[in-house]
Every structure is written in structure tokens, then in C-alpha cells.
Design an enzyme around this catalytic site. Structure first.
Site, PDB file in Angstrom:
ATOM      1  N   GLN A  52       0.818  -1.217   0.000  1.00  0.00           N
ATOM      2  CA  GLN A  52       0.000   0.000   0.000  1.00  0.00           C
ATOM      3  C   GLN A  52       0.850   1.265   0.000  1.00  0.00           C
ATOM      4  OE1 GLN A  52      -2.681  -1.513   3.390  1.00  0.00           O
ATOM      5  NE2 GLN A  52      -4.002  -0.189   2.175  1.00  0.00           N
ATOM      6  N   CYS A  91     -10.636   0.174   3.442  1.00  0.00           N
ATOM      7  CA  CYS A  91      -9.199   0.052   3.160  1.00  0.00           C
ATOM      8  C   CYS A  91      -8.662   1.410   2.747  1.00  0.00           C
ATOM      9  CB  CYS A  91      -9.000  -0.965   2.037  1.00  0.00           C
ATOM     10  SG  CYS A  91      -7.283  -1.208   1.559  1.00  0.00           S
TER      11      CYS A  91
HETATM   12 ZN   LIG Z   1      -6.433  -2.727   2.944  1.00  0.00          ZN
END
Ligand SMILES: [Zn+2]
Length: 156
Positions: A52, A91
Site C-alpha cells: 500500500q 481500506c
Molecule cells: Zn487494505
């Protein structure tokens, strides 16, 4: 410590399988610190995985606000699961979307900490959800892939 940019859904980085960490270098420690800072800065962030922030390594950080506080996982492996629970997930990489996802109710996970020591943790409830969600990121899986009945709620 420094903030890192969060990679958003649609970026192919989020679909890659991450490589294990073979040596815990200062660079990995900086990565862990930066990931935590980024997670705490981002609204409602309770977990963040290395892809991420654009790093394809098997590392994630979680803090669901319980007695465990911040937990760092290097080369994690979920070794046991039991039961199931459904939680409405979100998220940092998928802003504005939520979905119910079915996860194990209880898990056991082993990993290395930042000192390179192996530890094992049993988790249930939100912490189990969060660990499973972050672990999926290391395999290129997003929570939206697992939405119950494929139903994704989009915030207006
Ligand atoms: Zn996530």
C-alpha cells in the site's frame, strides 16, 4: 519517520504477490516506521501493508486500538483459523468503499518482529479481521474481492 503516499485501487502494485524479507535492514525498520506514521495519519487507519506504500515485501502493521497497541509483522504466516465472522471492512487503498467480508473468527499468526525474533499471536474479533485483511494485501488480494454476495457499498 516520514509519511508515504498510499497506493490506490487500480494500481497494479496492489495485485502483486510480495516477497519475503530475507534480512531486517535499517531500510525495513524505516519502512515499518513510515507505514505506522502513514496509517495513523490516514483517517480511521487500523492497518497497512507494505504494497500500500509501494513496497512489495511481506510486511504489515496493525493497531486496532486494543490492549496490543501497534503490532508489526514481518513474513507473517496464518497458521490456524477457526469459525467465521462478518465485518464491514474498508481500506486506505480503496477510499469511499466498504463491504461485508467473511473472515475467520479466530486465528493464530506467526511472524518476525523488528528484532528478527519469531512470535506467535492469537487473535479474534476485529484484530483477526485486520490481520487477515493485511495478510491478503501481501498476496495481491483486496477486501472488495471477498465482498459478501459481491456487494460493495460506495459512499456518495
Ligand atoms: Zn487494505
Amino acid at each position: 519517520m516520514a509519511m508515504r503516499n498510499v497506493v490506490l485501487e487500480g494500481d497494479p502494485i496492489l495485485r502483486k504477490v510480495c516477497r519475503p524479507v530475507d534480512e531486517i535492514t535499517p531500510r525495513i525498520l524505516t519502512l515499518l516506521d513510515d507505514m505506522a506514521e502513514t496509517m495513523y495519519y490516514e483517517n480511521r487507519g487500523i492497518g497497512i501493508a507494505a504494497p500500500q506504500v509501494g513496497v512489495l515485501r511481506r510486511v504489515f502493521v496493525v493497531d486496532v486500538g486494543d490492549e496490543h497497541g501497534k503490532l508489526e509483522f514481518i513474513n507473517p504466516e496464518i497458521t490456524y483459523t477457526e469459525g467465521s465472522q462478518i465485518y464491514c471492512e474498508g481500506c486506505l487503498s480503496v477510499p469511499g468503499k466498504n463491504a461485508d467480508v467473511e473472515r475467520p473468527a479466530k486465528i493464530r499468526v506467526k511472524a518476525l518482529n523488528r528484532n528478527g525474533e519469531e512470535f506467535e499471536l492469537e487473535a479474534e474479533g476485529l484484530l483477526a479481521v485486520c490481520i487477515c485483511h493485511e495478510n491478503d494485501h501481501l498476496n495481491g488480494i483486496l477486501f472488495t474481492d471477498k465482498a459478501v454476495d459481491g456487494k460493495i457499498i460506495v459512499e456518495e
